[in-house]
Design a protein around this motif. Structure first.
Motif, mmCIF file in Angstrom:
data_model
loop_
_atom_site.group_PDB
_atom_site.id
_atom_site.type_symbol
_atom_site.label_atom_id
_atom_site.label_comp_id
_atom_site.label_asym_id
_atom_site.label_seq_id
_atom_site.Cartn_x
_atom_site.Cartn_y
_atom_site.Cartn_z
ATOM 1 N N SER A 1 -8.658 2.546 12.523
ATOM 2 C CA SER A 1 -9.665 2.957 11.547
ATOM 3 C C SER A 1 -10.189 4.365 11.817
ATOM 4 N N TYR B 1 -17.851 -1.268 8.725
ATOM 5 C CA TYR B 1 -17.007 -2.149 9.520
ATOM 6 C C TYR B 1 -17.448 -3.595 9.331
ATOM 7 N N VAL C 1 -14.548 -0.690 18.055
ATOM 8 C CA VAL C 1 -13.943 -0.683 16.723
ATOM 9 C C VAL C 1 -12.434 -0.565 16.864
ATOM 10 N N ASN D 1 -10.831 -1.671 10.145
ATOM 11 C CA ASN D 1 -12.270 -1.670 9.850
ATOM 12 C C ASN D 1 -12.986 -2.869 10.474
#
Length: 377
Positions: A213, A181, A209, A154
Motif C-alpha cells: 500500500s 486502512y 501496514v 490497505n
C-alpha cells in the motif's frame, strides 16, 4: 559349564531371598517404595523439562540462523532486491486524521510542537507481520484478527490501547495522511521505548501496514529466510559491506534463548540436588534398617556367603521395590513419546540405589562375622 550353572543357582537364591524379605517387611518396604518413587518422579520431571528446553533451544537456533538481515550502516533506506520468502520493512511517522493517539501519562511533553508532529503514530510497512522481530520475539502478541501478509492491500494492525481509546475493532477503518486502512488485527505488548516527546515514541502508537500500500520499492530493513548455506554469500554479494550490514538474525530470539538457558541451568542444579538428597536420605534409612539386620548378615557370613552376595541381595530388594513405579512411569512415558527421559531417570535411580547400598553397608561389611554376631548379645 558347571561354574556357570553354579552362578545361575546362586543368583536364583539371591533373587528368592530378596523377594522373600520384601514380602515379609511390608511396612518397611512401603516406606522405601515411596522414597524411591519420589526420587524417580522428581528425576523424570526434571529431565522432561530439560529435554523440552533443549528442543526449544534447538528450534530457536535453527530459525534464527535461517534468517538474514540487511540494513544500511547509517540506517537510511535502500532499494530492495527480490528474494523468495523475504520480508520488507519501511518505517516512517504518520499523522492520525480521524483518531486520537495514546498520550503519555508521565514523561516529557513538548508544547511547542509543530502541528504536523502532533497526534502522530509510528508506522511499519511490512509484507508479513508474523515474521517481524517484535512479533517473533513475543514482544507484541496478536490478540484478535489476523496478521498482515503479502496478499493484503490497505490493511493495518493497531495496538489494543489505541483501539480502546478510539473504540475501534477489527473491520473498522482508520485514516493515516489521507490514506484509509482497514483494521485487520489488534495486538498488545510493550517494546523498548526512547521517548523524545512525540506520541509516535510509544508502543501504543505503533501500527503496522501492508508494504504494498506504500507504493515504494525502498526499505529500511530486509530479512531473507532461507535454509540454504549459500544464501548468506549471495545476499552479501548484492549488498557490499562498505555500506550495508548483512548478518544472521539472532536478536529475535535472544531474550527467549536467554530465558531457556537460565531455566536449563536451574533444572540442572535441581537435578543434581535431587540426586544428592536421594543418596543421603536413602543411605540414612538403609543404615538404620541394616542395623536391625545384623543377625541376618552375621548368619549369612558364617555359612559362607560372601559380602558381595549380601550387598547384591540388598540391591535386588530395592530394585524389586522400584519396579511398580517404574512400570507405571514407563507406560506414561510411552504415551507421551518421552521414553528416553524415562530410561535416563530410571538409570539414575539404579545408580542411586547401588551407591546408597554400598554406603550404608560399608561400616558393616568391613567387620568380620564374629564381630557382628558378638554385638547381638
Amino acid at each position: 559349564m558347571i561354574d556357570r550353572m553354579v552362578l545361575d543357582k546362586e543368583l536364583v537364591i539371591l533373587i528368592h531371598n530378596a523377594y522373600a524379605y520384601i514380602t515379609r517387611k511390608k511396612v518397611r518396604m512401603s516406606i522405601l517404595f515411596l522414597i524411591l518413587m519420589a526420587i524417580l518422579l522428581s528425576l523424570y520431571g526434571c529431565l522432561s523439562i530439560l529435554s523440552s528446553n533443549l528442543r526449544m533451544e534447538k528450534s530457536f537456533n535453527e530459525v534464527s540462523l535461517s534468517s538474514i538481515v540487511v540494513q544500511k550502516k547509517d540506517g537510511s533506506e535502500f532499494e530492495n532486491q527480490y528474494f523468495n520468502n523475504s520480508v520488507y520493512e519501511y518505517d516512517f511517522v504518520s499523522k492520525l486524521e480521524d483518531a486520537k493517539a495514546v498520550s503519555i501519562k508521565q514523561g516529557v511533553k513538548l508544547d511547542s510542537l509543530p502541528e504536523e508532529y502532533k497526534n502522530v503514530v509510528s508506522v511499519v510497512g511490512t509484507n508479513n507481520t508474523s515474521k517481524n522481530v517484535l512479533f517473533r520475539s513475543g514482544v507484541f502478541t496478536l490478540i484478535s484478527g489476523k496478521n498482515i501478509n503479502s496478499k493484503d492491500r490497505n490493511s493495518i494492525l493497531i495496538h489494543s490501547d489505541l483501539a480502546k481509546k478510539n473504540h475501534l475493532k477489527v473491520g473498522d477503518t482508520i485514516c493515516l495522511n489521507s490514506h484509509i486502512y482497514t483494521i485487520k488485527g489488534i495486538f498488545e505488548g510493550k517494546k523498548h521505548e526512547t521517548y523524545t516527546g512525540l506520541s509516535s515514541d510509544l508502543s501504543e502508537n505503533t501500527v503496522f501496514v501492508d508494504y504494498h500500500s506504500l507504493d515504494t520499492k525502498m526499505v529500511h530493513k530486509m530479512t531473507v529466510f532461507s535454509k540454504k548455506e549459500t544464501m548468506l554469500k549471495q545476499v552479501q554479494s548484492l549488498y557490499p559491506s562498505s555500506e550495508y550490514v548483512v548478518s544472521k538474525d539472532t536478536n529475535a530470539y535472544k531474550s527467549s534463548l536467554e530465558s531457556i538457558q537460565s531455566m536449563k541451568h536451574m533444572i540442572q542444579i535441581l537435578s543434581c540436588s535431587i540426586i544428592v538428597c536421594g543418596l543421603v536420605v536413602l543411605s540414612l534409612v538403609l543404615v538404620l534398617w541394616l542395623r536391625d539386620r545384623l543377625h541376618e548378615i552375621g548368619v549369612l557370613l558364617s555359612i559362607g556367603k560372601s559380602k558381595m552376595e549380601i550387598i547384591v541381595q540388598f540391591i535386588l530388594e530395592l530394585v524389586f521395590i522400584s519396579f511398580p513405579s517404574g512400570i507405571i512411569l514407563c507406560a506414561f512415558s510411552v504415551i507421551k513419546h518421552n521414553t528416553l527421559c524415562f530410561i535416563l531417570s530410571y538409570g539414575l535411580l539404579m545408580s542411586i540405589i547401588i551407591v546408597s547400598v554400598l554406603m550404608a553397608s560399608l561400616m558393616i561389611m568391613i567387620k568380620k562375622p564374629r564381630e557382628i554376631l558378638s554385638k547381638l548379645s
